[in-house]
Design an enzyme around this catalytic site. Structure first.
Site: not given
Ligand SMILES: C[C@@H](N)C(=O)N[C@H](C)C(=O)O
Ligand SMILES: [Zn+2]
Length: 215
Positions: A117, A124, A187
């Site tokens: 991110h 997300d 996820e």
């Molecule tokens: C924290 C969750 N929403 C997410 O984005 N997880 C991935 C693995 C990340 O932190 O990049």
């Molecule tokens: Zn994410």
């Protein structure tokens, strides 16, 4: 030597109000986390891909963007909070070490090795209709195996609600992968275009590095 990411100069753009078929729900801002904003930002090329996906959705259907570019401060906060939650739940240190990378990436201060991110290339998201968010089987950021994208696949005894969740996960995956995004197996809500996991999945070079403006 710093790696040259070929799209590193591409700007972050605001997603708020960008399409009638897309809404933002900046969950971390709404939870009051540090380093967040009441908006959602993505690399321009990634934003354009999402706008194209939204434009082809059937009447009444929308994309709901939950998180895009994430500051180092927020990535650190989520990481620390999740480790604490896992410890409180009694998970062993071995289990935490094994599961964390799938659920929350390690916060990086190196723009050449960013958390997904931090690049502005990870998103997300979920799908909604007139009645609200579609059934996906878990809440956003439910860090259990039920959130694994393929959790319902291959299971024969599904309740009607679980079947809905399986079908809606498939719908989202199809839309995203048809547009060139790659998924996170742990996820159902996390996809990316141009970050390290995308590059590995597509045998390509990573397009975007991290944007780490903080100390
Ligand atoms: C924290 C969750 N929403 C997410 O984005 N997880 C991935 C693995 C990340 O932190 O990049
Ligand atoms: Zn994410």
């Amino acid at each position: 030597m710093q790696q040259a990411f070929i799209k590193q100069s591409e700007p972050l753009v605001s997603m708020a109000g960008s399409s009638s078929k897309m809404t933002i729900y900046p969950s971390y801002f709404l939870q009051g986390m540090p380093g967040t904003a009441e908006d959602l930002f993505l690399r321009k090329g990634v934003a354009d891909k999402l706008l194209a996906i939204a434009a082809q959705l059937p009447e009444g259907r929308k994309l709901v963007l939950i998180d895009g570019w994430r500051s180092l401060e927020t990535q650190r906060f989520i990481y620390t909070q999740t480790v604490a939650q896992f410890r409180k739940a009694g998970h062993s240190e071995e289990k935490i070490k094994k599961e964390m990378p799938g659920f929350v990436a390690y916060p990086s201060t190196d723009p050449a090795k960013p958390a997904p991110h931090q690049t502005g290339a990870a998103i997300d998201l979920t799908l909604a209709d007139e009645k609200g968010w579609l059934e996906m089987g878990t809440d956003f950021d439910d860090f259990t195996e039920v959130a694994y994208l393929d959790y319902y696949e291959g299971k024969t005894e599904l309740s009607p609600k679980e079947r809905q969740a399986r079908d809606n996960r498939r719908r989202l995956k199809q839309l995203m992968e048809d547009a060139g995004f790659t998924h996170n197996p742990s996820e159902w809500w996390h996809y990316s275009y141009g970050d390290r996991s995308w590059a590995q999945a597509h045998h390509e070079t990573q397009l975007y590095g991290g944007i780490v403006p903080e100390r």
